[in-house]
Design an enzyme around this catalytic site. Sequence first.
Site, PDB file in Angstrom:
ATOM      1  N   TRP A 221      26.000  63.483  10.223  1.00 16.62           N
ATOM      2  CA  TRP A 221      24.866  64.300   9.775  1.00 16.62           C
ATOM      3  C   TRP A 221      24.565  65.303  10.873  1.00 16.62           C
ATOM      4  CZ3 TRP A 221      20.075  64.768  12.261  1.00 16.62           C
ATOM      5  CH2 TRP A 221      19.240  65.719  11.654  1.00 16.62           C
TER       6      TRP A 221
ATOM      7  N   GLU B 216      26.591  63.356   5.254  1.00 19.89           N
ATOM      8  CA  GLU B 216      25.216  63.275   4.742  1.00 19.89           C
ATOM      9  C   GLU B 216      24.608  64.661   4.573  1.00 19.89           C
ATOM     10  OE1 GLU B 216      22.576  61.079   7.289  1.00 19.89           O
ATOM     11  OE2 GLU B 216      20.884  61.213   5.892  1.00 19.89           O
TER      12      GLU B 216
ATOM     13  N   LYS C 201      21.396  67.290   3.173  1.00 15.45           N
ATOM     14  CA  LYS C 201      19.957  67.330   3.377  1.00 15.45           C
ATOM     15  C   LYS C 201      19.383  68.581   2.737  1.00 15.45           C
ATOM     16  CE  LYS C 201      16.681  66.813   7.110  1.00 15.45           C
ATOM     17  NZ  LYS C 201      16.431  66.208   8.395  1.00 15.45           N
TER      18      LYS C 201
ATOM     19  N   ASP D 204      20.662  60.025   1.105  1.00 18.14           N
ATOM     20  CA  ASP D 204      19.431  59.634   1.805  1.00 18.14           C
ATOM     21  C   ASP D 204      18.264  59.887   0.864  1.00 18.14           C
ATOM     22  OD1 ASP D 204      16.966  60.035   3.339  1.00 18.14           O
ATOM     23  OD2 ASP D 204      18.210  59.822   5.128  1.00 18.14           O
TER      24      ASP D 204
ATOM     25  N   HIS E 211      16.150  63.099   1.120  1.00 17.84           N
ATOM     26  CA  HIS E 211      16.815  64.393   1.264  1.00 17.84           C
ATOM     27  C   HIS E 211      16.931  65.215  -0.016  1.00 17.84           C
ATOM     28  CE1 HIS E 211      18.845  63.436   5.358  1.00 17.84           C
ATOM     29  NE2 HIS E 211      17.544  63.221   5.348  1.00 17.84           N
TER      30      HIS E 211
ATOM     31  N   HIS F  24      21.215  55.854   2.552  1.00 17.41           N
ATOM     32  CA  HIS F  24      20.171  55.815   3.572  1.00 17.41           C
ATOM     33  C   HIS F  24      18.880  55.539   2.816  1.00 17.41           C
ATOM     34  CE1 HIS F  24      21.898  57.917   7.399  1.00 17.41           C
ATOM     35  NE2 HIS F  24      22.492  56.781   7.105  1.00 17.41           N
TER      36      HIS F  24
ATOM     37  N   ASP G 220      10.278  64.615   3.882  1.00 14.89           N
ATOM     38  CA  ASP G 220      11.277  63.661   4.381  1.00 14.89           C
ATOM     39  C   ASP G 220      10.707  62.916   5.593  1.00 14.89           C
ATOM     40  OD1 ASP G 220      13.678  62.376   4.918  1.00 14.89           O
ATOM     41  OD2 ASP G 220      14.500  64.078   6.045  1.00 14.89           O
TER      42      ASP G 220
ATOM     43  N   ASP H  50      10.400  59.692   6.330  1.00 16.30           N
ATOM     44  CA  ASP H  50      11.026  58.469   6.819  1.00 16.30           C
ATOM     45  C   ASP H  50      10.040  57.331   7.047  1.00 16.30           C
ATOM     46  OD1 ASP H  50      13.999  59.090   7.114  1.00 16.30           O
ATOM     47  OD2 ASP H  50      13.133  60.776   8.171  1.00 16.30           O
TER      48      ASP H  50
ATOM     49  N   ASP I 256      17.248  54.077   6.759  1.00 15.12           N
ATOM     50  CA  ASP I 256      16.988  55.217   7.646  1.00 15.12           C
ATOM     51  C   ASP I 256      15.516  55.591   7.587  1.00 15.12           C
ATOM     52  OD1 ASP I 256      17.055  57.401   9.271  1.00 15.12           O
ATOM     53  OD2 ASP I 256      18.157  58.699   7.887  1.00 15.12           O
TER      54      ASP I 256
HETATM   55  C1  RNT Z   1      18.154  63.123   9.157  1.00 12.52           C
HETATM   56  C2  RNT Z   1      19.114  62.178   8.557  1.00 12.52           C
HETATM   57  C3  RNT Z   1      19.839  61.288   9.522  1.00 12.52           C
HETATM   58  C4  RNT Z   1      18.965  60.752  10.630  1.00 12.52           C
HETATM   59  C5  RNT Z   1      19.616  59.686  11.483  1.00 12.52           C
HETATM   60  C6  RNT Z   1      18.857  59.443  12.740  1.00 12.52           C
HETATM   61  O1  RNT Z   1      17.369  63.751   8.250  1.00 12.52           O
HETATM   62  O2  RNT Z   1      18.488  61.400   7.592  1.00 12.52           O
HETATM   63  O3  RNT Z   1      20.478  60.267   8.834  1.00 12.52           O
HETATM   64  O4  RNT Z   1      17.759  60.251  10.145  1.00 12.52           O
HETATM   65  O5  RNT Z   1      20.917  59.991  11.704  1.00 12.52           O
HETATM   66 ZN    ZN Z   2      19.633  59.788   6.760  1.00 14.80          ZN
END
Ligand code: RNT
Ligand code: ZN
Length: 417
Positions: free
Chosen positions: A184, A225, A227, A258, A261, A285, A293, A295, A325
């Site tokens: 990523w 990955e 985004k 993810d 994302h 993720h 986003d 998290d 994640d």
């Molecule tokens: C970032 C991505 C990625 C990170 C990690 C730390 O938006 O989701 O996966 O969160 O690699």
């Molecule tokens: Zn991620």
Amino acid sequence: MPSQSYSFALESYARVGVDTELALAALARVPISIHCWQGDDVGGFEKPNAVLSGGGIQATGNYPGKARTIDELRSDFQKALSLIPGKHRINLHACYADLGGRKVERNEYTVAHFQSWIDWAGALGLGMDFNPTCFAHPKADSGFTLSHRDAGIRRFWVEHCIASRKIGAAIGKKLGKTCVTNVWIPDGYKDTPADRKGPRERLEKSLDAVFADALNPKHNLDAVESKLFGIGAESYTVGSHEFYLSYAVKHQKLYCLDAGHYHPTEQLADKISSVLQFVPEILLHVSRGVRWDSDHVVLFDDPTRAIMEEVVRGGFLARTHIGLDYFDASINRVAAWTIGTRNALKCLLAALLEPTKTLRAAEIAGDHTGRLALMEEAKSLPFGPVWDEYCRRKEVPVGGAWLEEVRAYERDVLSKR
Ligand code: RNT
Ligand code: ZN
């Protein structure tokens, strides 16, 4: 001896054609790839007091007690593991290298810098996954890495990603458990670009260079990955969904989905069967975006349940690597790991307990009324006693009892930092 409530639950599920014992056995076979970075707010250990900087991601909060050293992170992770049922994996970022105080450039990392992690994981019977760290670095300060205009900077990040894949393969070989190495990158622009094409052309070339050498898929699998946006890169992300999905399909790489994302009204769950029709495997993720986003810690909520339902309904467990994640720095970090991982497992168990056969039969018969009715009734089947029974069998605290253990750990260990 199973509890009385479990015996009742077993009968309730049996009445709708679901075998709770089969579900528990299936659950025990699925490792969750638990991200190391919840333990120290994505800081890593390349230098003392490393903090997350740049990359468009942000850990917010200043709850005391975060891990400051590799030993502290391992100890915290093990505490969380003791509260999570089943056998799992640790997902490591390259910036968690064990450099022994030396300065090593990221493009020069080798498996030697992760040997202590491998030894530790091996001793605990954990699998490991890996990630190049293409952020929090002077060569990423411009916001561009693999797609940078400057060939020298691109080369540096290509070399770091190549090094990471080799480390992933060495990890997989040493542990005898395939490592997923996920690429990523944060590349993007805060404001509207005049050229959306150039960076994408460069990213494709860089990725081709990164993946040029074939590695034994028993040791390492490559994931990419995508985004939607990052903080400070709101207007344009080079590695968008369309970009990476196309790349993954073309080169038969793993595609990483993810949950944070996509546009907030998009459901990750609906993407799984589409993507798996064209790529060999996926990496998830599992995360939770609150308005963006962000998290947040994973919940036992509808979106996460829907993700697991899709994985189970499609028969996709063998082709899905479930990773987490998220990073919340505003609460006890060991609790954050424990809550999110237990919830991911709960969502998976709930999916394994779904009376899918009956639902499918209704669907095939065109009985959409019955399908809806049964789906809703299934939601109030006695899930809790089945989960509790799983925790009991795996010898981890049942119900909220784990919280007392985290509180004691905070009192005895975290608060002394
Ligand atoms: C970032 C991505 C990625 C990170 C990690 C730390 O938006 O989701 O996966 O969160 O690699
Ligand atoms: Zn991620």
